[in-house]
Scaffold this active site. Structure first.
Site, PDB file in Angstrom:
ATOM      1  N   ALA A 192      -8.578   6.202  13.800  1.00 38.86           N
ATOM      2  CA  ALA A 192      -7.905   5.179  13.000  1.00 38.86           C
ATOM      3  C   ALA A 192      -8.409   3.807  13.427  1.00 38.86           C
ATOM      4  CB  ALA A 192      -6.395   5.288  13.201  1.00 38.86           C
ATOM      5  N   ARG A 193      -8.727   2.978  12.453  1.00 35.10           N
ATOM      6  CA  ARG A 193      -9.208   1.614  12.674  1.00 35.10           C
ATOM      7  C   ARG A 193     -10.500   1.563  13.490  1.00 35.10           C
ATOM      8  NH1 ARG A 193      -7.338   0.184   8.691  1.00 35.10           N
ATOM      9  NH2 ARG A 193      -5.247  -0.553   8.404  1.00 35.10           N
ATOM     10  N   SER A 240     -14.628   3.397   7.556  1.00 34.87           N
ATOM     11  CA  SER A 240     -14.673   3.102   6.123  1.00 34.87           C
ATOM     12  C   SER A 240     -15.635   1.955   5.836  1.00 34.87           C
ATOM     13  CB  SER A 240     -13.276   2.763   5.589  1.00 34.87           C
ATOM     14  OG  SER A 240     -12.455   3.908   5.624  1.00 34.87           O
ATOM     15  N   THR A 297      -8.476   9.409  -1.887  1.00 33.29           N
ATOM     16  CA  THR A 297      -7.606  10.581  -1.831  1.00 33.29           C
ATOM     17  C   THR A 297      -6.183  10.236  -1.408  1.00 33.29           C
ATOM     18  OG1 THR A 297      -8.221  11.056   0.460  1.00 33.29           O
ATOM     19  CG2 THR A 297      -9.539  12.120  -1.290  1.00 33.29           C
ATOM     20  N   HIS A 306      -7.870  -2.158   0.743  1.00 29.98           N
ATOM     21  CA  HIS A 306      -9.151  -1.440   0.625  1.00 29.98           C
ATOM     22  C   HIS A 306      -9.839  -1.778  -0.701  1.00 29.98           C
ATOM     23  CE1 HIS A 306      -9.983   1.442   3.886  1.00 29.98           C
ATOM     24  NE2 HIS A 306      -8.681   1.394   4.120  1.00 29.98           N
ATOM     25  N   ARG A 353     -13.461  -3.795  -1.124  1.00 22.83           N
ATOM     26  CA  ARG A 353     -14.623  -3.217  -1.824  1.00 22.83           C
ATOM     27  C   ARG A 353     -15.114  -4.133  -2.931  1.00 22.83           C
ATOM     28  NH1 ARG A 353     -11.524   1.343  -1.653  1.00 22.83           N
ATOM     29  NH2 ARG A 353     -11.078   1.268  -3.860  1.00 22.83           N
ATOM     30  N   GLU A 377      -9.107   7.824  -8.355  1.00 21.69           N
ATOM     31  CA  GLU A 377      -8.037   8.279  -7.470  1.00 21.69           C
ATOM     32  C   GLU A 377      -7.816   9.761  -7.692  1.00 21.69           C
ATOM     33  OE1 GLU A 377      -4.587   5.801  -7.741  1.00 21.69           O
ATOM     34  OE2 GLU A 377      -5.770   3.968  -7.481  1.00 21.69           O
TER      35      GLU A 377
END
Length: 173
Positions: free
Chosen positions: A14-15, A19, A38, A53, A57, A65
């Site tokens: 996480a973090r 991404s 997701t 997010h 982007r 989605e």
């Protein structure tokens, strides 16, 4: 780094920056960028995360989605000249568990279908097996499902990366 193969798995905590790294990796391809989200927004905090997010982007991504039917969605948007980023597999596993789906069968189908896609595919997932053993059965099952899925995807992916503290480590490819 540059995406050199057709399929990549990006793991991290996480973090960890997985991404952001995956998005940069997709951008290096110069291809039309598609994003399969997701996650489901069950509460305000998750809605804020999803919005953040999307804002990060920007408009250069086409967002889809899909919380459960990942293979079907990949098939529907598959085309040469595209890169598809799936974020993330662990949320997908959670959604499958909540829907009482056959996770082993769904995982195997995803792994076996990856080679058939014409688009470049980047799969992002949380590495959850590095910590302590979870105290409850459902959390242990989740960790085990995610671990088995990661092994299946890593076996067939052209490239595998592990991201920690924003730094990517190439593990395969």
């Amino acid at each position: 780094m540059i995406l050199s193969g057709r399929t990549a798995l990006v793991l991290g905590g996480a973090r960890s920056g997985k991404s952001a790294f995956s998005e940069r990796l997709a951008q290096t391809t110069g291809l039309e960028r598609h994003y399969i989200a997701t996650g489901r927004a069950y509460d305000d905090e998750m809605r804020e995360r999803i919005t953040r997010h999307q804002d990060d982007r920007g408009p250069s991504w086409v967002t889809h989605e899909e919380p459960v039917e990942l293979v079907r969605t990949l098939r529907a948007i598959d085309a040469p000249g595209r890169v598809v980023l799936v974020d993330c597999l662990t949320l997908w596993v959670t959604n499958l568990m909540m829907a009482d789906e056959n996770i082993a069968a769904r995982s195997a189908k995803l792994a076996e279908q990856l080679a058939s896609f014409e688009a470049k595919i980047i799969l992002v997932s949380n590495e959850v097996g590095l910590g302590i053993v979870p105290e409850n059965k459902m959390a242990r099952e989740f960790r085990d499902h995610a671990g088995r899925l990661h092994q299946q995807i890593a076996a067939v992916a052209d490239e595998v990366f592990f991201v920690a503290a924003g730094l990517p480590l190439r593990m395969k490819g």
